[in-house]
Design an enzyme around this catalytic site. Structure first.
Site, PDB file in Angstrom:
ATOM      1  N   CYS A  50       0.725  -1.234   0.118  1.00 45.90           N
ATOM      2  CA  CYS A  50      -0.125  -0.036  -0.006  1.00 45.90           C
ATOM      3  C   CYS A  50       0.695   1.298   0.046  1.00 45.90           C
ATOM      4  O   CYS A  50       0.912   2.052  -1.070  1.00 45.90           O
ATOM      5  CB  CYS A  50      -0.842  -0.082   1.223  1.00 45.90           C
TER       6      CYS A  50
HETATM    7  C1  UGA Z   1      -1.391   1.073   5.516  1.00 46.47           C
HETATM    8  C2  UGA Z   1      -2.376   1.932   6.234  1.00 46.47           C
HETATM    9  O1  UGA Z   1      -1.664   2.325   7.509  1.00 46.47           O
HETATM   10  C3  UGA Z   1      -3.899   1.663   6.204  1.00 46.47           C
HETATM   11  O2  UGA Z   1      -4.539   2.631   6.960  1.00 46.47           O
HETATM   12  C4  UGA Z   1      -4.251   1.383   4.842  1.00 46.47           C
HETATM   13  O3  UGA Z   1      -5.711   1.089   4.951  1.00 46.47           O
HETATM   14  C5  UGA Z   1      -3.583   0.328   4.290  1.00 46.47           C
HETATM   15  O4  UGA Z   1      -1.974   0.755   4.036  1.00 46.47           O
HETATM   16  C6  UGA Z   1      -4.011   0.207   2.740  1.00 46.47           C
HETATM   17  O5  UGA Z   1      -3.636   1.249   2.175  1.00 46.47           O
HETATM   18  O6  UGA Z   1      -4.625  -0.768   2.522  1.00 46.47           O
HETATM   19  P1  UGA Z   1      -0.376  -1.488   5.982  1.00 46.47           P
HETATM   20  O7  UGA Z   1       0.191  -1.413   4.633  1.00 46.47           O
HETATM   21  O8  UGA Z   1      -1.263  -2.662   6.362  1.00 46.47           O
HETATM   22  O9  UGA Z   1      -1.431  -0.296   6.298  1.00 46.47           O
HETATM   23  O10 UGA Z   1       0.564  -1.034   7.075  1.00 46.47           O
HETATM   24  P2  UGA Z   1       1.027  -0.095   8.092  1.00 46.47           P
HETATM   25  O11 UGA Z   1       0.822  -0.511   9.292  1.00 46.47           O
HETATM   26  O12 UGA Z   1       0.701   1.179   7.540  1.00 46.47           O
HETATM   27  O13 UGA Z   1       2.584  -0.139   7.842  1.00 46.47           O
HETATM   28  C7  UGA Z   1       3.325   0.229   6.513  1.00 46.47           C
HETATM   29  C8  UGA Z   1       4.692   0.079   6.600  1.00 46.47           C
HETATM   30  O14 UGA Z   1       5.216   1.323   7.733  1.00 46.47           O
HETATM   31  C9  UGA Z   1       5.335  -1.120   7.414  1.00 46.47           C
HETATM   32  O15 UGA Z   1       6.371  -1.590   6.541  1.00 46.47           O
HETATM   33  C10 UGA Z   1       5.562  -0.750   8.596  1.00 46.47           C
HETATM   34  O16 UGA Z   1       7.048  -1.483   9.057  1.00 46.47           O
HETATM   35  C11 UGA Z   1       6.227   0.719   8.333  1.00 46.47           C
HETATM   36  N1  UGA Z   1       5.956   1.560   9.543  1.00 46.47           N
HETATM   37  C12 UGA Z   1       4.937   2.181  10.172  1.00 46.47           C
HETATM   38  C13 UGA Z   1       7.269   2.033  10.048  1.00 46.47           C
HETATM   39  O17 UGA Z   1       8.451   1.986   9.490  1.00 46.47           O
HETATM   40  N2  UGA Z   1       7.227   3.206  11.213  1.00 46.47           N
HETATM   41  C14 UGA Z   1       5.872   3.343  11.574  1.00 46.47           C
HETATM   42  O18 UGA Z   1       6.035   4.056  12.659  1.00 46.47           O
HETATM   43  C15 UGA Z   1       4.989   2.677  11.222  1.00 46.47           C
END
Ligand code: UGA
Length: 427
Positions: A255
């Protein structure tokens, strides 16, 4: 209400199971026979907390069914489009081919009663194109669920965004989500383009936040400042908030990376050229975390090569998804550079084996770490955070660890005699 859900990936399977749990009759449509077989047997086709139980109960009650034939959903009042919109092969824009083909397959079965509701993440303007192509009522209802918390996020979302063109369509969606509305979930009614843009904007802002914190972490590394304390201080400001401030290897998955690029591509198409460059920098800073990790890892190996225990393959913890996984990217680059990589992930092992057959995947932490010259933590699984540095120290050849997710306790590891490195912390 009889509802169809087209596409049964992370989004569609979760949405269908949650709608069935709230009492609707739901038919999921997909072209993938393997996925349909798993779903019909009452199981989730991927690791997602709580989803197995919902699919099992839905299938057992008869409220949740699956088919590969759109004719089976001709009687549905509402059709949710939940197909994937990956990055196009020939650029940064979104590949909408699955969306058009699902819509075209559905078209012969639509009548005036039917409402087509887009949930997939799309470039702004797609809903209007879909409405004109189908000659049907179209609404947009973006989904903000996170993998690993998909069921929780669907059953108790922060907000419901209903992009509609009429009061009737608004009323229909309020009936679909009657449980959530009754539970007090805020409902925001808007138009089609705003609803489409809401989703991609949220992901772009989250991506920008992660790249900002990673830039700050790099400055901490260079200056000796403490990135943990810094993010605590920043997070205590209510205007900034605590969430999404974890520095490290950066964002990946199906995403954030592709949505940020698709947002920029669409903004440029619309003539917003100069300002859109902000997100080019967000993407560059993000990809830089992977290169920095590879360079640092190689610098910690004798002669730049050796045996590396890679802990983590999923793009984040609590998910088995390896799409655009930073962990997998780093593992593959080290493998290509001649390191003997042994990767372990609690849930994503099978997906890593399928996507990257060249990598050696092992079933437990001990098998990854035995004889390793370097231990590399690339996914923030709590199991890795809880590792005992003394026990792991007995397995490895050299006590050198690189924590690219900032989940290990530096004092414990240094106290156990490890050469401890972490992205964002000075050596
Ligand atoms: C993301 C969005 O958070 C959701 O709201 C959205 O619905 C979804 O994409 C989508 O478009 O369907 P997701 O990809 O499941 O959700 O995961 P996240 O929790 O957002 O994490 C994304 C990435 O960012 C991961 O690789 C995570 O490790 C990284 N991340 C997250 C960080 O490096 N630091 C953080 O503080 C948070």
């Amino acid at each position: 209400m009889l509802i169809s859900v087209l596409g049964t990936g992370y989004l569609g399977a979760t949405h269908a199971a949650c709608l069935a749990a709230s009492g609707h009759d739901v038919i999921g449509v997909d072209r993938d026979p393997g996925r349909l077989a798993v779903l019909r047997s009452g199981r989730a086709p991927f690791h997602e907390a709580g989803l197995d139980e919902l699919v099992r109960d839905g299938v057992a009650s008869g409220r949740l069914r699956f088919t590969d034939d759109p004719a089976d959903v001709a009687d549905a009042e509402v059709h949710f489009l939940c197909v994937g919109t990956p990055q196009a092969d020939d650029g940064d824009g979104a590949d909408l081919s699955a969306l058009w083909s699902a819509a075209d397959a559905l078209a012969p079965y639509l009548d005036d009663r039917a409402l087509v509701v887009g949930k997939s993440t799309v470039p702004v303007g797609t809903a209007a194109r879909l409405r004109d192509r189908l000659g049907a009522r179209v609404a947009w209802n973006p989904e903000f669920l996170r993998e690993g918390r998909a069921v929780r996020d669907t059953l108790s979302p922060d907000r419901l965004v209903l992009g509609v063109e009429s009061d009737d369509d608004h009323r229909t969606l309020l009936l679909v989500y009657a449980d959530l509305v009754a539970a007090g979930v805020p409902v925001i009614r808007t138009d089609l383009p705003t609803a489409e843009l809401a989703k991609v904007s949220a992901n772009a802002m989250l991506a920008a936040r992660i790249s900002t914190v990673n830039l700050l972490a790099e400055v901490c590394e260079a200056s000796g400042a403490d990135v943990g304390d810094l993010t605590t201080i920043l997070g205590a400001d209510p205007r900034i908030g605590r969430d999404f401030l974890a520095p490290g290897l950066g964002y990946g998955g199906g995403c954030l990376p592709k949505d940020t690029r698709a947002f920029v591509a669409r903004a440029r198409e619309l003539g917003v050229v100069e300002s859109a460059g902000l997100f080019d920098a967000v993407d560059r800073v993000n990809l830089r975390q992977r290169s920095r990790t590879v360079e640092l890892a190689r610098s910690l190996l004798p002669g730049g090569t050796g045996t590396v225990a890679v802990l983590g393959g999923a793009f984040k913890a609590e998910s088995d998804d390896v799409r655009d996984s930073p962990a997998l990217d780093v593992a593959v680059r080290l493998h290509r550079a001649g390191a003997a990589v042994r990767l372990h992930d609690p849930y994503a092992g099978a997906n890593v084996r399928r996507e990257r057959p060249e990598l050696t995947v092992v079933d437990d932490v001990a098998s990854a770490c035995r004889g390793a010259d370097l231990v590399l933590v690339l996914t923030e699984w709590p199991q890795f955070a809880a590792l005992d540095p003394h026990e792991v120290g007995e397995l490895v050849s050299r006590r050198t660890v690189l924590d690219a997710r900032l989940v290990l306790d530096p004092e414990k590891w240094v106290g156990a005699g490890w050469d401890f490195r972490a992205l964002g912390r000075s050596a």
